[in-house]
Write a protein that holds these residues in place. Structure first.
Motif, PDB file in Angstrom:
ATOM      1  N   GLN A 132       0.820  -1.210   0.000  1.00  0.00           N
ATOM      2  CA  GLN A 132       0.000   0.000   0.000  1.00  0.00           C
ATOM      3  C   GLN A 132       0.857   1.264   0.000  1.00  0.00           C
ATOM      4  OE1 GLN A 132      -0.218  -2.523   2.086  1.00  0.00           O
ATOM      5  NE2 GLN A 132      -2.321  -3.218   2.394  1.00  0.00           N
ATOM      6  N   GLU A 133       2.051   1.185   0.602  1.00  0.00           N
ATOM      7  CA  GLU A 133       2.958   2.326   0.670  1.00  0.00           C
ATOM      8  C   GLU A 133       4.346   1.894   0.159  1.00  0.00           C
ATOM      9  OE1 GLU A 133       2.238   5.375   1.566  1.00  0.00           O
ATOM     10  OE2 GLU A 133       0.229   5.123   2.395  1.00  0.00           O
ATOM     11  N   ASP A 134       5.184   2.886  -0.161  1.00  0.00           N
ATOM     12  CA  ASP A 134       6.545   2.592  -0.615  1.00  0.00           C
ATOM     13  C   ASP A 134       7.379   2.015   0.521  1.00  0.00           C
ATOM     14  OD1 ASP A 134       5.941   3.600  -3.106  1.00  0.00           O
ATOM     15  OD2 ASP A 134       6.730   5.603  -2.671  1.00  0.00           O
ATOM     16  N   LYS A 135       8.331   1.154   0.154  1.00  0.00           N
ATOM     17  CA  LYS A 135       9.314   0.649   1.093  1.00  0.00           C
ATOM     18  C   LYS A 135      10.705   1.107   0.635  1.00  0.00           C
ATOM     19  CE  LYS A 135       6.713  -3.559   2.224  1.00  0.00           C
ATOM     20  NZ  LYS A 135       6.746  -5.045   2.250  1.00  0.00           N
ATOM     21  N   TYR A 136      11.652   1.113   1.563  1.00  0.00           N
ATOM     22  CA  TYR A 136      12.989   1.618   1.253  1.00  0.00           C
ATOM     23  C   TYR A 136      14.031   0.610   1.757  1.00  0.00           C
ATOM     24  CZ  TYR A 136      10.144   5.773   0.740  1.00  0.00           C
ATOM     25  OH  TYR A 136       9.162   6.649   0.369  1.00  0.00           O
ATOM     26  N   TYR A 137      14.798   0.051   0.836  1.00  0.00           N
ATOM     27  CA  TYR A 137      15.771  -0.996   1.176  1.00  0.00           C
ATOM     28  C   TYR A 137      17.186  -0.477   0.939  1.00  0.00           C
ATOM     29  CZ  TYR A 137      17.498  -5.751   1.831  1.00  0.00           C
ATOM     30  OH  TYR A 137      18.117  -6.870   2.316  1.00  0.00           O
ATOM     31  N   ILE A 138      18.039  -0.610   1.955  1.00  0.00           N
ATOM     32  CA  ILE A 138      19.426  -0.151   1.862  1.00  0.00           C
ATOM     33  C   ILE A 138      20.353  -1.330   2.126  1.00  0.00           C
ATOM     34  CG2 ILE A 138      21.134   1.493   2.701  1.00  0.00           C
ATOM     35  CD1 ILE A 138      18.806   3.125   3.869  1.00  0.00           C
ATOM     36  N   LYS A 139      21.204  -1.659   1.189  1.00  0.00           N
ATOM     37  CA  LYS A 139      22.168  -2.744   1.356  1.00  0.00           C
ATOM     38  C   LYS A 139      23.434  -2.227   2.045  1.00  0.00           C
ATOM     39  CE  LYS A 139      22.650  -5.972  -1.667  1.00  0.00           C
ATOM     40  NZ  LYS A 139      21.949  -7.073  -0.967  1.00  0.00           N
ATOM     41  N   ASN A 140      24.024  -3.109   2.848  1.00  0.00           N
ATOM     42  CA  ASN A 140      25.274  -2.798   3.564  1.00  0.00           C
ATOM     43  C   ASN A 140      25.154  -1.503   4.369  1.00  0.00           C
ATOM     44  OD1 ASN A 140      26.528  -5.062   2.299  1.00  0.00           O
ATOM     45  ND2 ASN A 140      26.855  -3.808   0.464  1.00  0.00           N
ATOM     46  N   HIS A 141      24.057  -1.382   5.081  1.00  0.00           N
ATOM     47  CA  HIS A 141      23.799  -0.175   5.861  1.00  0.00           C
ATOM     48  C   HIS A 141      24.616  -0.130   7.141  1.00  0.00           C
ATOM     49  CE1 HIS A 141      21.516   2.131   8.945  1.00  0.00           C
ATOM     50  NE2 HIS A 141      21.307   2.968   7.952  1.00  0.00           N
TER      51      HIS A 141
END
Length: 586
Positions: free
Chosen positions: A274-283
């Motif tokens: 329903q909403e955007d997601k935010y994925y960060i690798k090697n955070h």
């Protein structure tokens, strides 16, 4: 004509105002929504202000200052002192309530009107200082308009906050971190660093899970070692699986896992797109390698493969489907609990599939000490022998099975269920359309409309999932029906099965009982009892010894005499004991 005017008397017999003194009992309500230093100062100032205000008025008696600190105004049920104020008003302890403004009283229009009307019915005045509104004197129209403005302000503020959080997530800033076992959070730099003590527990969980242990077993082991979760609670299946599923442990970060439905209810749901997601690798630094994490997910997905996808509305699983032939059909002969499927040595070349009492595996061996893990091939070969003996000695039973097959082939199929599900979909969408029309023409209130519409949306989501499941089952059923016809032919020709056939097994067997006692009362954890759908029962003893080697097939030949030689308890009497068929109730 002369008209006599009888002057109004504000004190009406039987009214809540009877026997009140001439001095009004006045209470004040104040609230701040955050606990930062400035708000706390404001809160303390308001309490002192209203205390002095009420005590300085000679016509008022102090009834108390009711104050809520760091509590949102959108949900009155969360405000303890507000609820206490209302209770005291209803108990006749207060004549008038003073609030600084409508938003301080409530930021939900419905709540504002609800409580003002409730107090007005008891002749209790609510005075809003900023708006200069007395609920007993002034009309409700102005109060409604101003309370709606207050609610809109909340919704606008919520929208601004959500937009700001999204901008932060887009920039890669971490928001909404609630703590994580194995990591320490620095609020200044907003970074994560590894906590060695917690990291050891995390590594232990991943190592045990990859080794084949389930969530229940790992939780039990951690509790026995005296380990606790990050919140200090005992470990459970959900807390263990929460670690296994958390991408943070491989150094990545996923934000936007949940979302707020609306600013008033503040209800949060799992974000299913329903909403955007935010994925960060090697955070941040990883506790486990990516290979280990991916292996754990592979195992988890494989174990969850027998369940449908989660519902969009609730996030819960909708339907459970049996993945294996023995799933949900085997019962422990000692404690009566379900027997579940497990894998031994899953990480080696010697993988072995066994079935064991879930009470023993999940709650500890002490809960069902006599149960044992029985290899799946033993159960399959035991059924083959039982089936062969059935064909040899029970023609009347075979006739009954053939009738059952004919009935199964003539009953409603998955295709008919699919048609019904599609009709349900049409009806639900029609109801939703009618509800919307009633809401637009004013015959249904907004709160009722939102509640009923949400209920219909949930039903639609569940029905849509059922439709997808039925579509996938149509082809399976066609194959199943073909196999049932073949099975009918097998029974009629009185032939033997050369290998285990799930379709034949499921069409014949009602339940399997694993483990029990022999005629002398001795425990036999490898005793297998097949309860057929006709009500007949077949007991086979010592199955592990008889069926766990390749010589079994030679022992279980087509000759009934040879079968008797193998099965020492076997009898020609179909109502006897041992391997014979005994009618049971139901």
């Amino acid at each position: 004509m002369e008209v006599e005017i009888i002057k109004a008397n504000p004190v009406i017999p039987g009214d809540a105002c009877v026997d009140r003194s001439s001095r009004k009992r006045v209470a004040a309500y104040c609230r701040v929504s955050t606990d930062d230093e400035d708000q706390i100062k404001s809160y303390n100032s308001m309490v002192r202000y209203y205390t002095d205000l009420i005590k300085s008025n000679k016509e008022w008696d102090m009834a108390g200052v009711y104050a809520d600190k760091a509590i949102t105004g959108t949900k009155v049920d969360k405000r303890e002192n507000f609820q206490r104020l209302i209770d005291d008003c209803l108990d006749g302890k207060i004549d008038m309530v003073i609030a600084k403004s409508i938003p301080r009283f409530a930021r939900n229009t419905l709540d504002t009107l609800k409580y003002v009307r409730m107090l007005k019915e008891r002749n209790i005045d609510v005075y809003f200082e900023v708006e200069k509104i007395h609920s007993l004197k002034d009309g409700e129209f102005l109060l409604t308009i101003l309370s709606s403005v207050a609610q809109q302000e909340v919704e606008n503020t919520s929208a601004y906050v959500r937009k700001g959080l999204k901008m932060k997530m887009e920039r890669g800033e971490m928001v909404g971190f609630q703590g994580c076992l194995g990591y320490d959070y620095d609020p200044v730099t907003k970074t994560l660093s590894i906590n060695e003590e917690g990291a050891e527990d995390v590594k232990y969980i991943f190592d045990r899970y990859i080794a084949g242990a389930g969530g229940c077993m790992i939780a039990r082991e951690l509790n026995e070692m005296g380990k606790r979760t990050i919140k200090g609670n005992k470990w459970t299946v959900s807390s263990v699986m929460g670690i296994v599923k958390n991408e943070k442990y491989k150094g990545d970060l996923l934000m936007g896992k949940t979302y707020t439905v609306d600013a008033i209810s503040k209800r949060r749901l799992q974000n299913m797109g329903q909403e955007d997601k935010y994925y960060i690798k090697n955070h941040h630094p990883a506790i486990v390698s990516e290979d280990i994490f991916d292996k754990a997910q592979e195992i988890r997905n494989k174990r969850n493969g027998n369940r449908c996808k989660p519902s969009v509305e609730s996030g819960s699983r909708i339907k459970y489907s049996r993945q294996y032939a023995f799933s949900s059909l085997i019962e422990c002969g000692y404690c009566g609990k379900i027997v579940s499927r497990r894998s031994w040595h899953s990480n080696t070349n010697h993988t072995k599939t066994i079935w064991q009492c879930s009470n023993s595996t999940k709650n500890g061996k002490q809960n069902c000490p006599e149960s044992k893990g029985v290899p799946e091939e033993v159960l399959e070969k035991a059924f083959l022998e039982s089936y062969r003996m059935l064909c040899d000695n029970n023609n009347d039973v075979i006739d009954e099975f053939i009738k059952r097959v004919d009935k199964a082939l003539s009953e409603d199929s998955v295709e008919s269920k699919l048609v019904k599900a599609k009709n349900t979909d049409t009806n639900l969408r029609s109801k939703r359309s009618i509800l919307l029309e009633k809401y637009l023409d004013g015959s249904v209130a907004q709160d009722i409309y939102e509640t009923k519409d949400l209920e219909l949306v949930r039903k639609l989501a569940a029905n849509d999932a059922a439709i997808e499941s039925l579509k996938n089952s149509v082809n399976i059923e066609k194959v199943h029906r073909i196999r049932l016809k073949e099975f009918r032919k097998v029974l009629e020709e009185n032939r033997y099965l050369e290998k285990f056939d799930r379709s034949v097994f499921e069409s014949l067997i009602e339940k399997v009982i694993l483990g029990g006692y022999d005629e002398d009362g001795n425990s036999d954890p490898y005793k297998v009892t097949f309860i057929y759908r006709t009500g007949y029962k077949d007991d086979l003893y010592g199955c592990k010894t008889r069926y766990s080697n390749t010589s079994t097939n030679k022992k279980c030949s087509n000759s009934s005499d040879e079968v008797k030689a193998v099965c020492s308890n076997c009898s020609d009497d179909t109502c006897g004991d041992g391997c014979s068929f005994v009618p049971t109730k139901g």
